[in-house]
Design an enzyme around this catalytic site. Structure first.
Site, PDB file in Angstrom:
ATOM      1  CB  SER A   1      -0.958   0.003   1.190  1.00 35.58           C
ATOM      2  OG  SER A   1      -2.026  -0.886   0.958  1.00 35.58           O
TER       3      SER A   1
ATOM      4  CG  HIS B   1       0.977   4.992   3.038  1.00 38.11           C
ATOM      5  ND1 HIS B   1       0.564   3.669   2.983  1.00 38.11           N
ATOM      6  CD2 HIS B   1      -0.121   5.733   2.728  1.00 38.11           C
ATOM      7  CE1 HIS B   1      -0.716   3.622   2.649  1.00 38.11           C
ATOM      8  NE2 HIS B   1      -1.170   4.857   2.497  1.00 38.11           N
TER       9      HIS B   1
ATOM     10  N   GLY C   1       2.922  -0.756   3.939  1.00 38.72           N
ATOM     11  CA  GLY C   1       2.310  -1.603   2.936  1.00 38.72           C
ATOM     12  C   GLY C   1       2.592  -3.058   3.197  1.00 38.72           C
TER      13      GLY C   1
ATOM     14  N   GLY D   1       3.390 -11.887   2.225  1.00 37.03           N
ATOM     15  CA  GLY D   1       4.642 -12.199   2.898  1.00 37.03           C
ATOM     16  C   GLY D   1       5.727 -11.164   2.711  1.00 37.03           C
TER      17      GLY D   1
END
Length: 461
Positions: free
Chosen positions: A58, A297, A299, A303
């Protein structure tokens, strides 16, 4: 702070958390430092370094948002315009929402869209168009503009805005708008681009708890705007340096007006009880840590995990990348905290939970769900636990491998009104959220990771 100290920490922490391969990059005092440890894959090991490609999940959203802001700067997109101006084909289950949602509401997660549609719309150039064509299947968790709820689907829809405005595929548009002018030569969406370079694969525990290679390496193409980028620590740190600057490239080109770039880190909506931040800017999570403001941020992929933290007032940034679940998240958090403390003297500590309270526990135990996942809060009479599972029907319907579930881990309620909590163990250690209540005061949902989960069942303690 010496590079040797950073390397020593990274090596020790990777061993402590059992991560096959990690890399950490730091920008401070006008110079960059990197420390890496381990291998790309336990099956076919190659050494990890700052140029190794990881799935950054992300954190890709920061690129999508910045590309969109370039279109705003050019007068091709208006932040307060309805999304349908640019995506006239948009259809949602809630017709009024489809008409009302604005570009800004997608950018700051206040559109009311649920988390995501789990669907593979193929690898063709029509993948995003196909994804948007399935948005009528997505639940609406609130009215546009009412509150923040983190949405992968919102950013995939923004990718379609980029496509329709530029006439290019999302991937080609981002390369043209950002990668090429910024010299980010080690950032790619396509598997064909990645496979000729050194890249990390994800790892998850198998049925015996032993790490195994995650066979599904990348997300579907329709998810690229929300989380499909593969990049390196060196490129992500260069990306952070751009956001620390005035919108110019190394060659002096004004890629984005400084005012628009800095507007991305101004709060647009408040968040409550989240370790991710105190609010959203334009995409960025905003947080105050030990008296300094950060923009951040993270993400996650299958895995693989990424964490990027920028401290504008100190011209500082740190990125951590790791390739094993579930402990890649706590490794990355530990690396970021170590860097903040040892380079800046900024200490980021978790709040101390309250002692176990049986009466409060009975209020909150039960299942909570969104469109794809279920959170189960349980108690053994001595502590609360939280488990996170992907819904069985979602796993069964997906024609690709999905990440592993999070096993039950200890959860503690926090001081205040007692509705905020922190996870104190497992792969989600340090994650914060809160229990929301309805008009009559009953617990009605959970906010975790910026996402809304409504109560599905209550369980007896």
């Amino acid at each position: 702070m010496s590079d040797a100290a950073l390397s020593e920490f990274v090596q020790a922490a990777a061993g402590e958390f059992g991560i096959p391969g990690v890399t950490v990059g730091v920008w401070t005092d006008g110079r960059e430092s990197f420390a890496s440890h381990g291998v790309t894959s336990i099956d076919h090991p190659l050494p990890v370094d700052e140029h190794t490609l990881f799935q950054i999940g992300s954190a890709t959203k920061t690129f999508t948002a910045t590309a969109l802001m370039r279109l705003v700067a050019d007068g091709r997109v208006a932040l307060d315009a309805p999304v349908r101006r640019y995506v006239p084909e948009l259809a949602l289950a809630d017709g009024k929402a489809a008409e009302a949602i604005t570009v800004m509401q997608l950018l700051n997660h206040t559109s009311g869209l649920g988390w995501n549609v789990i669907v593979d719309t193929g690898d063709g150039d029509d993948a995003l168009a196909g994804f948007v064509g399935r948005l009528a299947e997505l639940e609406q968790v609130g009215r546009p503009g009412d509150r923040a709820s983190y949405s992968q689907a919102a950013y995939n829809l923004l990718g379609r805005v980029v496509e329709n405005v530029t006439g290019l595929t999302y991937e080609r548009a981002v390369a043209s708008l950002l990668f090429e002018p910024l010299g980010l030569s080690n950032s790619f969406f396509g598997t064909a681009d990645v496979m000729t370079r050194r890249f990390a694969v994800g790892h998850n525990p198998d049925g015996n708890g032993t790490l195994a290679v995650a066979k599904e390496w990348r997300l579907t193409r329709g998810n690229n705007p929300g989380g499909g980028l593969a990049s390196s620590a060196s490129d992500v740190l260069a990306w952070a340096r751009f956001h620390l600057g005035d919108g110019r490239t190394h060659d002096g080109e004004q890629l984005l007006p400084a005012g628009l770039l800095h507007r991305m880190r101004e709060q647009t909506v408040e968040l409550r009880g989240s370790n991710l931040g105190d609010g959203f800017g334009i995409c960025w999570f905003l947080r105050e840590v030990d008296g300094v403001r950060t923009i951040e941020h993270g993400g996650s992929a299958n895995g693989q995990f990424a964490e990027l933290v920028i401290v504008p007032e100190r011209n500082f940034a740190v990125v951590a990348l790791s390739n094993a679940g579930p402990d890649g998240i706590p490794f990355n958090r530990a690396a970021v905290r170590w860097a903040l403390e040892h380079y800046l003297g900024v200490v980021d500590e978790d709040p101390e939970p309250l002692p176990y309270d049986g009466a409060r526990a009975r209020e909150v135990v039960g299942d909570y769900a969104n469109d794809a996942m279920t959170l189960t809060v349980a108690t053994d009479g001595a502590e609360l636990t939280l488990a996170v599972t992907i819904k069985p029907e979602i796993r069964a319907a997906a024609d690709f491998e999905m990440p592993a579930d999070y096993e039950p881990a200890a959860l503690g309620l926090l001081p205040g009104d007692g509705d905020e909590f922190i996870v104190t163990g497992g792969g989600l250690q340090g994650q914060r959220g809160y229990f929301s209540r309805d008009a009559d005061g009953s617990v009605a949902g959970i906010d975790l990771g910026g996402r809304v989960f409504n109560r599905a069942t209550a369980a007896s303690a």
